[in-house]
Each structure stands twice: as structure tokens, then as C-alpha cells.
Motif scaffolding. Structure first.
Motif, PDB file in Angstrom:
ATOM      1  N   PHE A   1       2.571  -3.364   0.218  1.00 15.28           N
ATOM      2  CA  PHE A   1       3.168  -2.055  -0.041  1.00 15.28           C
ATOM      3  C   PHE A   1       2.317  -0.998   0.635  1.00 15.28           C
ATOM      4  O   PHE A   1       1.172  -1.256   0.991  1.00 15.28           O
ATOM      5  CB  PHE A   1       3.213  -1.768  -1.556  1.00 15.28           C
ATOM      6  CG  PHE A   1       4.153  -2.663  -2.307  1.00 15.28           C
ATOM      7  CD1 PHE A   1       5.483  -2.308  -2.492  1.00 15.28           C
ATOM      8  CD2 PHE A   1       3.713  -3.870  -2.835  1.00 15.28           C
ATOM      9  CE1 PHE A   1       6.357  -3.132  -3.190  1.00 15.28           C
ATOM     10  CE2 PHE A   1       4.578  -4.704  -3.524  1.00 15.28           C
ATOM     11  CZ  PHE A   1       5.901  -4.335  -3.706  1.00 15.28           C
ATOM     12  N   GLN A   2       2.875   0.182   0.794  1.00 14.93           N
ATOM     13  CA  GLN A   2       2.078   1.298   1.253  1.00 14.93           C
ATOM     14  C   GLN A   2       2.486   2.550   0.503  1.00 14.93           C
ATOM     15  O   GLN A   2       3.643   2.698   0.111  1.00 14.93           O
ATOM     16  CB  GLN A   2       2.213   1.505   2.764  1.00 14.93           C
ATOM     17  CG  GLN A   2       3.601   1.866   3.242  1.00 14.93           C
ATOM     18  CD  GLN A   2       3.666   1.952   4.768  1.00 14.93           C
ATOM     19  OE1 GLN A   2       3.511   0.971   5.478  1.00 14.93           O
ATOM     20  NE2 GLN A   2       3.887   3.167   5.261  1.00 14.93           N
ATOM     21  N   ALA A   3       1.507   3.417   0.273  1.00 13.09           N
ATOM     22  CA  ALA A   3       1.785   4.689  -0.393  1.00 13.09           C
ATOM     23  C   ALA A   3       1.537   5.797   0.619  1.00 13.09           C
ATOM     24  O   ALA A   3       0.452   5.913   1.179  1.00 13.09           O
ATOM     25  CB  ALA A   3       0.878   4.850  -1.604  1.00 13.09           C
ATOM     26  N   ASN A   4       2.556   6.608   0.871  1.00 10.78           N
ATOM     27  CA  ASN A   4       2.469   7.603   1.928  1.00 10.78           C
ATOM     28  C   ASN A   4       2.280   9.019   1.397  1.00 10.78           C
ATOM     29  O   ASN A   4       2.311   9.976   2.160  1.00 10.78           O
ATOM     30  CB  ASN A   4       3.738   7.554   2.783  1.00 10.78           C
ATOM     31  CG  ASN A   4       4.037   6.152   3.291  1.00 10.78           C
ATOM     32  OD1 ASN A   4       3.120   5.364   3.498  1.00 10.78           O
ATOM     33  ND2 ASN A   4       5.297   5.840   3.474  1.00 10.78           N
ATOM     34  N   GLY A   5       2.123   9.125   0.102  1.00  2.82           N
ATOM     35  CA  GLY A   5       2.102  10.447  -0.531  1.00  2.82           C
ATOM     36  C   GLY A   5       0.982  11.357  -0.074  1.00  2.82           C
ATOM     37  O   GLY A   5       1.119  12.582  -0.130  1.00  2.82           O
TER      38      GLY A   5
END
Length: 587
Positions: free
Chosen positions: A35-39
Motif C-alpha cells: 500500500f502507499q499513503a499519499n497524504g
RNA sequence: GCCCCCGUAGCUCAGCGGAUAGAGCACCGGCCUCCGGAGCCGGGUGCGCUGGUUCGAGUCCAGCCGGGGGCGCCA
């Protein structure tokens, strides 16, 4: 918690909240990690800090030690998340032990009215009804699975001016003949004959007009004849629904006639509310923002100049009924795209009149048309619209032919062959309809939808049957494998070890099941679930190719792979089930 | 004329504002004595056009082009 996406989102939310309350972590599946979090990138401007610095802060504060083996900042400020092996193993074990496969019931159950199918009495069901019926059915199944209370409604066309003509035709041909025609499903013939008399014969036309008045005024003999038409048509609809394998029953029918007695009150209340305007003899409501060809305000005609009620009146009455009587907190209209403006106006007027409170959502779940391979509206060679029954029967016979061609039918009894052919044929048609984005038109192509390759119903059914076949073989080979299968179903004593990349990929894919259903329901898009199941099936195939199950290198690995296979089969069967598609054990 | 929907590879379709736009089919080339070959691996500059917003646009906004649909007494 078996919903990995939800768990990660929760943990990341806490870390983002510490920097900026309410900031969206923008969690996505990733090519470069799990997964990746781009926030962090989005927060950079708001906080006036470099995105990587924010990402570093998220990584430092996020509580992910028990979930991820690697959490790192990458590129301009992406946070890449790699799940730990132990977490994946534990999560799959939990999922396998859970009868609901990790799909939790909603904490905020709603009462959702889903209105779909909508055939007309004494008129043939055609491909347009296919889409509404199949999409609506899948939505009902998914909503119910999540713990919502679903009220199915079938708003059949059983009232209005055409019935003068239809009843007079019934009188002319005699009830026995009429019933015979309707019973064999020759609705087109009946309707067209009535229409022809109406167009040709002025006397017939006049009788039809008088008959409408008699029907509206409740003349018993007229009502009895009307009921003959309605009942036999419903019998016919039920046959089609049985072929299709949908949930609709007679109890779900709430046709136009049901709302008819409420229409005068609708008009009265609109008048009291000061919304009604007389225009050209018709009683109208003019919701703001709608204009016609000349740029003048566009009316929703509630009562026609001849005193009859338009379908807008019926739709308004149905909104009131669904809110006040049924107690709906959400209403889904599974209706074709051409009705978009009409429904928007009905919703708008309902809000204006206070019949549709702000807390009750009304959503037009619109869908595009079914096209032939020539990219035009699907028609028969004669140019008429395709009868739904013909299409379904052809699907089953084509599926049977395909089975025979592959010689797979030999192992099955005649009854089993018939049952599998039905599952395959109907499943192929449904999957083709459900798997494309519903708002688009789609091309109806027998060859493609019945193919066992690619994104089709038969491919998914095959993937499922093939896994079941492993267990049949396991059972015949050794008793320990059979016991293992039983253990897996109860979740007791099952081992689960992720060794190879293929096992890991399959495991991660399995853990996406709950999120896929959530997405499909949130967007009223069964295609989201289809896409997930297809990806799962292809991931399984890669696993199956590289990771021998029954001939696994050691007993622990064998048990683990059996568990992965078993869980995959359950997800495929249940997922297809939520789409209204059967998953035969053998085919 | 106004409004709505659609436009992504030869074909059918995925792509929830994020990194190098992906599948399947078809086509070409490999692989596999193995739990169902209905298989596996490899082979590809295609987001209709032009602007704009944004750190970042196939995705959001505007206009245009193309296709489909709708626009007062059918439902």
C-alpha cells in the motif's frame, strides 16, 4: 479485524490527525509496496513544510509495528507500506476462520429501498429490463450482506391509458384466447394486436377511451378483466425471474396501480404548498434550474390537461410512500440513463414539498444501453427489440454446446449438465452486464461473454471449480488432506505459512475482499466486485502454477496451501453469489 | 438551441487527483513428462483536441470535436 485496508487507514489516520486533524491519508494499493499513503504531499502546502518532512513525521508516529515490516518514505513524499509476513499470515488465518470471510456487518444499518426491473403488464421484457434487474439484484444482495435492511420494489407498469386498449382487446379476442397467449409469453403479439386495432379502428379507439374511464372509476367488471391481464403477466415475469435467478418475488411488486389512489392527495398537497402552477391546462411544478427547448422553465407535469395523472405524480407518490410508510433511509432507483432528468426533477420537487427529508438519500443508479456488435441498440435481425427470455434460453443452449464441445459433460449426469449449463449461460450474461461500468453502454457479444478466458463469468466459475477439484482429489488421496479441509472450514488447527511470492500475492489479494465489497456498495457499482474477483482468480492461477498444493514440499506447506486454496474458493463462490451468479462445484 | 452521459492499445474494457497508464481478446515467440492446457512467461509510447486549476491531471474545470440520449401533457 480482517479488513486490512480499514485497519491501515485507521492507524494512518491517527498519525495524520496528529499533524492536521482530519487530513486524508490517501491510502491506495501500490505497485511498489503493498500500500502507499499519499497524504503527505497534499499536506505540504497547508502546513508550509516540505512533503518528505511530513511523510517522515507520519512514519515516525504511525503505530504500524505489528502490521508492517517496512514503512518508508519514497519519491517526493509517498509513504510505502509493506505488510509483515506474520501479519499477513495471521490475517488470512482469521479470515479463513470467519464464516463471513472478514466482511463485517455495518455499524450503521439502513433501510434501503431498491426499486428495479419494472416490466410493463402485457408487454414483453426486453434487454433493457435485463440491466435493471441484474444490477438491482446484485445491489440488494451486497447491501443485505453488509447488514442493511433491503426493501426490494418492482414498480411494474400496470395502470394508465394503455389499459383501455388492452382490456378492449381482451374483450374482442375472448378471455380464454387472451390468457392462452399471455401464458405462453406471447406478450408482444397481444400488445401489438391491441395497438393495431387502436390505430386502425376508430370505434375501438372510442371504446378504449371509455374503458379507461371505467377502469379509473373502479367498475368491477373492468377491474376483473384488468386483473386477468395483470395476473397472467406477473406469472410470466416470474418465469423470467426464475430463469434469471433473481430475488424478486410477487411480494416485491408495487406497481403504478398501488400508488394510483394516492395521486389526488399528491396534487392537493402540492397545491397547499403553493408549488402547483397551471400551464396550458396542466398542473405543473417548475423546479428551478430546468429549461426546455425554448429556454423557458421546464415543468414536471403532475396532472395532465385531460385530468389524468402523469407518471411524475406516481413517482412523487412513491417517494412519499417509501419515506413515510416503508421508512426508507435511502432509495436506489435502478433505472436507465434516459430517465436522468425526469428523476432529478422528481427528487427536486420531493425535496421542495418536504417529502424527501435531507437525511434520506435518493440516488439514480443509472445505466447505459446494451449494444449489438455493430454498436447499435441490440435488435433482432427483424429489427425488433430482443425478448429477454429468448436471450436467456440462447445463453443456456450456447453454454451447453460449449460444454459438449469440450467433452467436459461426460463426467456429469444429465441433470447436472443442465444445471451447470444454466449456471454458465446465465452467469455469463449477468457477469457481462455487471462487469463493465454501469453508466457506459456495453457491447453484447456472445462469443466473448461465454469464453473461458479473460474477464468473464465462466472463467471465474472455472477457477472456482478447479479449486474444488483439488479438494475432491485430496479427499480421495489421503484422509489427512480431507481432515485438513474440514479443519480449515472451522479454522481449527490450520497452519498458514507464507513462503513464496505467489503465496504472498494470493494472500494479499484475499485480504482485499472486504474493501472490494465496500467499494461496490458505496458506488452502487457491482463492477468493482467483478474486477476484484477477476484479479483474485488470475492471482490464484499464478499461485496454482508455481506452488503445488497436494505435492507441496512438506506437510506444513501443504496444509497452508490448502488453506489458501480453500479460502480463495470460498471468496469466489460468495463473491459470485453476491452478484447473483452461481458457482458450480464441478463443470 | 439547451441539458445529461460517453470518448483510454487493432477490438472489448480497467484505471478511487499520485510515481513508468494496465488487463483480456487477437497476433508473434518461448515454456510445461506437474494437483482440470479453459495454463504459464515474454513481446505495446494508446488517454479525441485546446486551454486552465494543482507540487502532481486519463481523472477536476472551461471551450471545441465526435457518438448516444433527453428536453409539457407516453410511461
Amino acid at each position: 479485524m480482517a479488513d486490512v485496508t480499514a485497519l491501515l487507514a485507521e492507524r494512518l489516520q491517527a498519525a495524520f490527525d496528529a499533524l492536521a486533524p482530519g487530513a486524508d491519508p490517501v491510502l491506495r494499493p501500490s505497485d511498489r509496496a503493498d500500500f502507499q499513503a499519499n497524504g503527505a504531499l497534499a499536506l505540504a502546502r497547508q502546513l508550509g513544510r516540505p512533503p518528505r518532512e511530513i511523510a517522515d513525521a507520519v512514519v515516525a508516529s504511525a503505530q504500524l509495528g505489528d502490521v508492517c515490516e517496512r514503512v518508508e518514505v519514497s519519491g517526493p513524499g509517498f509513504v510505502n507500506l509493506v505488510l509483515s509476513r506474520s501479519f499477513v499470515e495471521r490475517s488470512i488465518r482469521e479470515m479463513a476462520a470467519d464464516p463471513r470471510l472478514g466482511v463485517e456487518r455495518t455499524g450503521t444499518p439502513e433501510r434501503v429501498v431498491v426499486t428495479y426491473s419494472h416490466p410493463n403488464v402485457a408487454k414483453e421484457m426486453h434487454v433493457g429490463h435485463l440491466r435493471s434487474t441484474v444490477i438491482g439484484d446484485a445491489l440488494c444482495r451486497m447491501l443485505e450482506h453488509l447488514g442493511h435492511e433491503v426493501v426490494r420494489e418492482n414498480h411494474i407498469g400496470d395502470w394508465g391509458t394503455p389499459f383501455g386498449m388492452l382490456i378492449e382487446h381482451l374483450v374482442d379476442v375472448g378471455e380464454e384466447t387472451a390468457v392462452a397467449e399471455l401464458s405462453v409469453g406471447d406478450l408482444t403479439g397481444f400488445y401489438q394486436a391491441a395497438r393495431e386495432s387502436f390505430d386502425r379502428d376508430d370505434d375501438f379507439k372510442e371504446r378504449s377511451r371509455r374503458r379507461v374511464v371505467l377502469l379509473q372509476s373502479g367498475d368491477p367488471e373492468t377491474l376483473r378483466r384488468w386483473m386477468v391481464l395483470v395476473e397472467h403477466s406477473i406469472c410470466y415475469f416470474d418465469e423470467v425471474y426464475a430463469k434469471l435467478g433473481v430475488l424478486l418475488t410477487d411480494g416485491d411488486i408495487k406497481g403504478e396501480s398501488y400508488y394510483n389512489p394516492m395521486l389526488p392527495q399528491v396534487v392537493k398537497d402540492l397545491e397547499t404548498a403553493g408549488l402547483l402552477v397551471e400551464d396550458g391546462g396542466a398542473l405543473c411544478v417548475f423546479p428551478p434550474g430546468y429549461t426546455n427547448r425554448e429556454g423557458n422553465p421546464l415543468p414536471l407535469i403532475v396532472q395532465k390537461s385531460d385530468g389524468g395523472f402523469g407518471y411524475a405524480a406516481t413517482d412523487l407518490a412513491s417517494v412519499r410512500d417509501r419515506v413515510d410508510v416503508v421508512g426508507a433511509t435511502r432509495i436506489l432507483y435502478v433505472v436507465g440513463a434516459p430517465q436522468a432528468q425526469h428523476l432529478q426533477m422528481v427528487f427536486e420537487v420531493s425535496r421542495m414539498a418536504g417529502w424527501l427529508p435531507a437525511g434520506v438519500g435518493a440516488v439514480h443508479v443509472l445505466f447505459g444501453s446494451v449494444l449489438g456488435t455493430d454498436h447499435r441498440m441490440l435488435r433482432t435481425r427483424a429489427g425488433t427489440s430482443v425478448k429477454l427470455v429468448d436471450l436467456l434460453d440462447e445463453a443456456v443452449s450456447r453454454a451447453a454446446a460449449a460444454m459438449a464441445e469440450r467433452g467436459r459433460d461426460a463426467e456429469l449426469s444429465r441433470e447436472e449438465q443442465q444445471s451447470v449449463a444454466t449456471a454458465l449461460g446465465i452467469g455469463a450474461v449477468k457477469y457481462a452486464d455487471l462487469s463493465t461500468d454501469r453508466v457506459r453502454d456495453y457491447v453484447f457479444d456472445w462469443q466473448r461473454m461465454l469464453s473461458f478466458e479473460g474477464d468473464t463469468g465462466p472463467y471465474l466459475q472455472y477457477a472456482h471449480a478447479r479449486i474444488r477439484s483439488i479438494f475432491r482429489r485430496a479427499a480421495s488421496e489421503t484422509t489427512s488432506a480431507e481432515e485438513a479441509g474440514a479443519d480449515l472450514r472451522t479454522g481449527e488447527g490450520s497452519t498458514l505459512v507464507i513462503g513464496t511470492p505467489e503465496e504472498r500475492a494470493l494472500g494479499i489479494s484475499l485480504l482485499g475482499y472486504a474493501a472490494a465489497i465496500a467499494a461496490a456498495v458505496d458506488e452502487s457499482s457491482p463492477s468493482k466486485l467483478c474486477a476484484y474477483l477477476y484479479a483474485l482468480a488470475t492471482t490464484f492461477t499464478a499461485f496454482y502454477e508455481r506452488c503445488p498444493v497436494l505435492r507441496a514440499p512438506d506437510e506444513e506447506s501443504k496444509q497452508s496451501r490448502l488453506a489458501l486454496a480453500e479460502t480463495t474458493a470460498r471468496v469466489l463462490a460468495e463473491g459470485l453469489g453476491l452478484l447473483g451468479i452461481e458457482a458450480p462445484e464441478q463443470m
